[in-house]
Write an enzyme that holds these catalytic residues in place. Structure first.
Site, PDB file in Angstrom:
ATOM      1  N   HIS A 169      35.090  37.731  54.526  1.00  0.00           N
ATOM      2  CA  HIS A 169      35.743  38.143  53.283  1.00  0.00           C
ATOM      3  C   HIS A 169      36.772  39.268  53.462  1.00  0.00           C
ATOM      4  CE1 HIS A 169      33.265  35.358  51.230  1.00  0.00           C
ATOM      5  NE2 HIS A 169      32.253  36.124  50.887  1.00  0.00           N
ATOM      6  N   HIS A 200      35.099  35.530  43.552  1.00  0.00           N
ATOM      7  CA  HIS A 200      33.686  35.522  43.925  1.00  0.00           C
ATOM      8  C   HIS A 200      32.762  35.807  42.739  1.00  0.00           C
ATOM      9  CE1 HIS A 200      30.242  35.819  46.592  1.00  0.00           C
ATOM     10  NE2 HIS A 200      31.016  35.643  47.649  1.00  0.00           N
ATOM     11  N   GLU A 242      33.298  29.128  45.037  1.00  0.00           N
ATOM     12  CA  GLU A 242      34.469  29.788  45.629  1.00  0.00           C
ATOM     13  C   GLU A 242      35.416  28.729  46.163  1.00  0.00           C
ATOM     14  OE1 GLU A 242      32.729  32.783  48.505  1.00  0.00           O
ATOM     15  OE2 GLU A 242      30.944  31.995  47.546  1.00  0.00           O
TER      16      GLU A 242
HETATM   17  C1  GLA Z   1      29.905  33.991  50.394  1.00  0.00           C
HETATM   18  C2  GLA Z   1      29.295  33.603  51.677  1.00  0.00           C
HETATM   19  C3  GLA Z   1      27.868  34.018  51.701  1.00  0.00           C
HETATM   20  C4  GLA Z   1      27.757  35.494  51.431  1.00  0.00           C
HETATM   21  C5  GLA Z   1      28.401  35.833  50.139  1.00  0.00           C
HETATM   22  C6  GLA Z   1      28.416  37.325  49.884  1.00  0.00           C
HETATM   23  O1  GLA Z   1      29.494  33.195  49.382  1.00  0.00           O
HETATM   24  O2  GLA Z   1      29.424  32.232  51.953  1.00  0.00           O
HETATM   25  O3  GLA Z   1      27.294  33.659  52.908  1.00  0.00           O
HETATM   26  O4  GLA Z   1      28.396  36.189  52.445  1.00  0.00           O
HETATM   27  O5  GLA Z   1      29.714  35.359  50.127  1.00  0.00           O
HETATM   28  O6  GLA Z   1      27.170  37.889  49.914  1.00  0.00           O
END
Ligand code: GLA
Length: 346
Positions: free
Chosen positions: A106, A180, A309
């Site tokens: 991220h 997110h 997402e």
């Molecule tokens: C995304 C990732 C997860 C986790 C979340 C944040 O969805 O795919 O594995 O890292 O973000 O906690």
């Protein structure tokens, strides 16, 4: 349609952070702050007209700064994982933060979720918009190129929250932006999401290893516990994919047109949410890492929210067969995602 703003808090550096309230005439109210472009709340009516907040989050800026598991934010410069925190572009290797085990997640330590965006509001007869601009400097979090990003959140009179992403660069780079938000259509404080019915319009997914890094193989969903092509109760499938869903579904949109990617329905409230996007993938994540974090009048345990997402596939910079995430000078990065809210009376 209406849009108002007020102060949300102050950053440690002294800068003021704002929060914007977008509302339409059918009782949908969305609050978005220019810190991280975070969607802080979404109020929607249920089948009886009762209003609830359907996204997980916090009441204060401090909590977003100090302990947020990416609640509601814009994720960038690269959403999801980049293996071993490195990739090569035009013969140069770029090194990024390893902020999840041995890998990059991220956008790194200070991703787009932790920066202040420049806000601009606008309004028309049928919609209200908040345009957020951020210049990510060449070398920021290890990524090349000055990347000028614009994210436009629009609430429409048709109960849609539309997110448009744009970016340009002055040096070849990679980009993958998403939002997110963690949804719980029964209300953010109503516990596990097991009663929700979900359908994802994808026949394939990107296989991952034990660290959630793609192996490069794209596999058929049919016959696996991950298959959601027909509406399925989250609670029925989640036990079979321990610790929960956290997978990139390969959407059926070969020509990058806007398609319906997912539909979620929560029977007790009658709330429904459809997701439309022109992205090639969508990460369905069921809040597997939530561990009793205290939020807005609620404690969020594992599986109390889900994320959809929209994205390019994880680790695309290292997997040439995946749709490209490379952005060159003179090119325009554009993508869009719409979350459309409705109620079903059954
Ligand atoms: C995304 C990732 C997860 C986790 C979340 C944040 O969805 O795919 O594995 O890292 O973000 O906690």
């Amino acid at each position: 349609m209406n849009i108002t703003e007020k102060v949300f808090g102050t950053l440690p550096c002294g800068e003021k952070v704002r929060i914007f309230t977008l509302s339409n005439d059918s009782s949908i109210t969305v609050k978005i702050t220019n810190y991280g472009g975070i969607v802080q709340s979404i109020l929607t009516p249920d089948k009886n007209g009762n209003i609830a907040d359907v996204v997980l989050g916090f009441d204060t800026l401090e909590e977003y700064i100090n302990k947020s598991p990416y609640f509601g934010c814009i994720v960038g410069r690269y959403a999801n994982r980049i293996a071993k925190g490195r990739f090569k572009l035009e013969n140069t290797e770029y090194v990024l933060a390893k902020n999840t085990g041995n890998n990059h997640l991220h956008g790194g330590n200070v991703g787009f979720d932790k920066v202040l965006w420049e806000p601009k509001i606008s309004q028309s007869k049928d919609s209200v918009s908040l345009e957020l601009t951020y210049l990510s400097k060449d070398g920021e979090e290890g990524y090349p190129g000055n990347l000028l990003c614009k994210v436009i959140y629009t609430l429409t009179c048709d109960d849609e929250l539309k997110i448009q992403y744009h970016a340009t660069t002055d040096k070849t780079t990679v980009v993958n932006l998403t939002n997110h938000s963690y949804f719980n259509l029964a209300g953010h404080d109503s516990g596990k999401i097991y009663n929700h019915m979900i359908q994802i319009f994808a026949d394939k997914y990107t296989e991952v290893d034990e660290n959630f890094i793609p192996t490069g193989r794209i596999l058929q969903l049919a016959g696996t516990a991950l298959n959601l092509t027909r509406p399925a109760k989250i609670g029925d499938g989640i036990g079979k994919v321990s610790p929960g869903f956290d997978h990139n579904y390969v959407l059926n949109n070969d020509n990058a047109s806007v398609v319906k990617a997912a539909e979620v329905y929560e029977p007790s409230s009658g709330r429904m949410m459809q997701t439309f996007t022109d992205e090639p993938g969508i990460q369905f994540y069921t809040g597997n890492f939530l561990d009793g974090i205290k939020g807005k009048n609620a404690v969020y345990e594992k599986h109390t929210g889900f994320c959809l997402e929209t994205q390019h596939y994880p680790d695309s910079p290292n997997i040439p067969d995946f749709p490209s995430t490379v952005l060159k000078p003179g090119m325009q990065y554009s993508s869009q995602t719409t979350y459309k809210f409705a109620v079903k009376h059954e």
